[in-house]
Design an enzyme around this catalytic site. Structure first.
Site, mmCIF file in Angstrom:
data_model
loop_
_atom_site.group_PDB
_atom_site.id
_atom_site.type_symbol
_atom_site.label_atom_id
_atom_site.label_comp_id
_atom_site.label_asym_id
_atom_site.label_seq_id
_atom_site.Cartn_x
_atom_site.Cartn_y
_atom_site.Cartn_z
ATOM 1 N N LYS A 200 1.215 -5.899 0.095
ATOM 2 C CA LYS A 200 1.900 -5.310 -1.218
ATOM 3 C C LYS A 200 3.342 -6.052 -1.371
ATOM 4 C CE LYS A 200 4.072 -1.410 -3.302
ATOM 5 N NZ LYS A 200 4.394 0.290 -3.118
ATOM 6 N N LYS A 253 -2.159 -6.213 -3.299
ATOM 7 C CA LYS A 253 -1.497 -5.679 -4.639
ATOM 8 C C LYS A 253 -0.201 -6.323 -4.929
ATOM 9 C CE LYS A 253 0.787 -1.412 -5.868
ATOM 10 N NZ LYS A 253 1.681 -0.251 -5.236
#
Ligand code: PBG
Length: 329
Positions: A200, A253
């Site tokens: 992330k 992400k």
């Protein structure tokens, strides 16, 4: 050079031919729809920077999940916005009154077969907007990863007790997967899988989400724990570590600006991989479509197909409801 005998355009001549040789599929069963649950019975507030997405009270979440399920979307990812925030984010482990726990109970009734995923983090629940416990180090407030892990474990167990089918730690806290796995196992939830937000990035694409989830940091940013957008070898280390700690699904992400990372992870580890098509990616599409600058449906189909082509098995996307409708047409 003579004209080629193999003409690649031959197999593009009709829709039937194209679909016979299509390499990538996009299916409603690949989708997870994020939902924002807010304390407060009748609340239904549209998020300005995410047209078509709402902060919903528990009852409305039930209705929305029912609608998604009827369209074929079988999994939702819940984000909670509590009425009260504090330094630790104690709403997250409140079995009785926690915003997520209440929503899980409503959802279990409203759509018994829906797969209920919960985001496990603290930024929406703390009064300072950071993803865990803060401590002072050399005159600065910094995240205490160790103390945060204990709280994450508590949160995840409470979610499982309230009916979560899968938990998804999103804080990029060192050791979070191991801590949650151990706690779930010890509490009798060894069957509950973990989807780890493994790679992330500290991204500007989360802007609209922070309005939606009211979880923007009050000071500083998240670069001390989320990944540097310039790195991709490091993503492989993050994924490896999460798998060693017991992650069942790993995630990259944001998605669209990180297709290379999706592909690298897919090639390096043969494990279920999620891509999160985040709020800012959604907002870009919606804003351009609203102005008539881009055609929304083919654009969304192209973007989500690209995520699958890059190697994502499942896609978390705010376009889930629209896409389910389009795929069903
Ligand atoms: C943290 C979390 C964030 C998102 C998902 N989980 C925000 C952040 O890290 O600042 C972003 C999702 C999106 O932008 O759609 N709980």
């Amino acid at each position: 050079m003579s004209f080629p005998t193999v003409r690649l355009s031959r197999l593009r001549a009709s829709g039937v031919l194209r679909s016979l040789v299509r390499e990538t599929t996009l299916d409603v069963r690949d989708l997870v729809a994020p939902l924002f649950v807010h304390h407060g019975e009748n609340l239904r507030r549209e998020i300005a920077s995410m047209p078509g997405q709402f902060q919903l009270g528990a009852e409305h979440v039930g209705e929305q999940a029912r609608r998604l399920f009827e369209l074929g979307v079988r999994a939702v990812l819940l984000f909670g916005i509590p009425a009260r925030k504090d330094a630790q984010g104690s709403d997250t482990w409140d079995d009785q009154h926690g915003v997520i726990q209440q929503a899980l109970r409503v959802l279990r009734q409203a759509v018994p077969e829906m797969l209920l995923l919960t985001d496990v983090c603290f930024c929406e629940y703390t009064d300072h907007g950071h993803c865990g416990v803060l401590v002072e180090r050399q005159g600065q407030l910094v995240l205490d990863h160790h103390a945060t892990c204990a709280n994450l474990a508590r949160q995840a167990v409470s979610h499982a007790r309230a009916g979560a089918d899968l938990v998804a730690p999103s804080g990029m806290i060192d050791g979070q997967v191991a801590a949650i796995r151990q706690a779930l196992d010890a509490a009798g939830f060894s069957h509950v899988p973990i989807m780890a937000y493994s790679a992330k990035y500290a991204s500007a694409f989360y802007g609209p989400f922070r309005e939606a989830a009211e979880g923007a940091p009050k000071f500083g940013d998240r670069r001390s724990h989320q990944m540097d957008p310039a790195n991709s070898a490091e993503a492989l280390r993050e994924v490896r570590q999460d798998l060693e700690e017991g992650a069942d699904i790993v995630m990259v992400k944001p998605a669209l600006a990180y297709l290379d990372v999706v592909r690298r992870v897919k090639d390096a580890f043969h494990v279920p991989l999620a891509a999160y098509n985040v709020s800012g990616e959604y907002a870009l599409v919606k804003a351009a479509a609203a102005r008539g600058w881009l055609d929304e449906k083919p654009l969304v189909l192209e973007i989500l197909t690209a995520l699958r082509r890059a190697g994502a098995d499942l896609i978390i996307t705010y376009h889930a409801e629209d896409l389910a409708r389009w795929l069903g047409e």
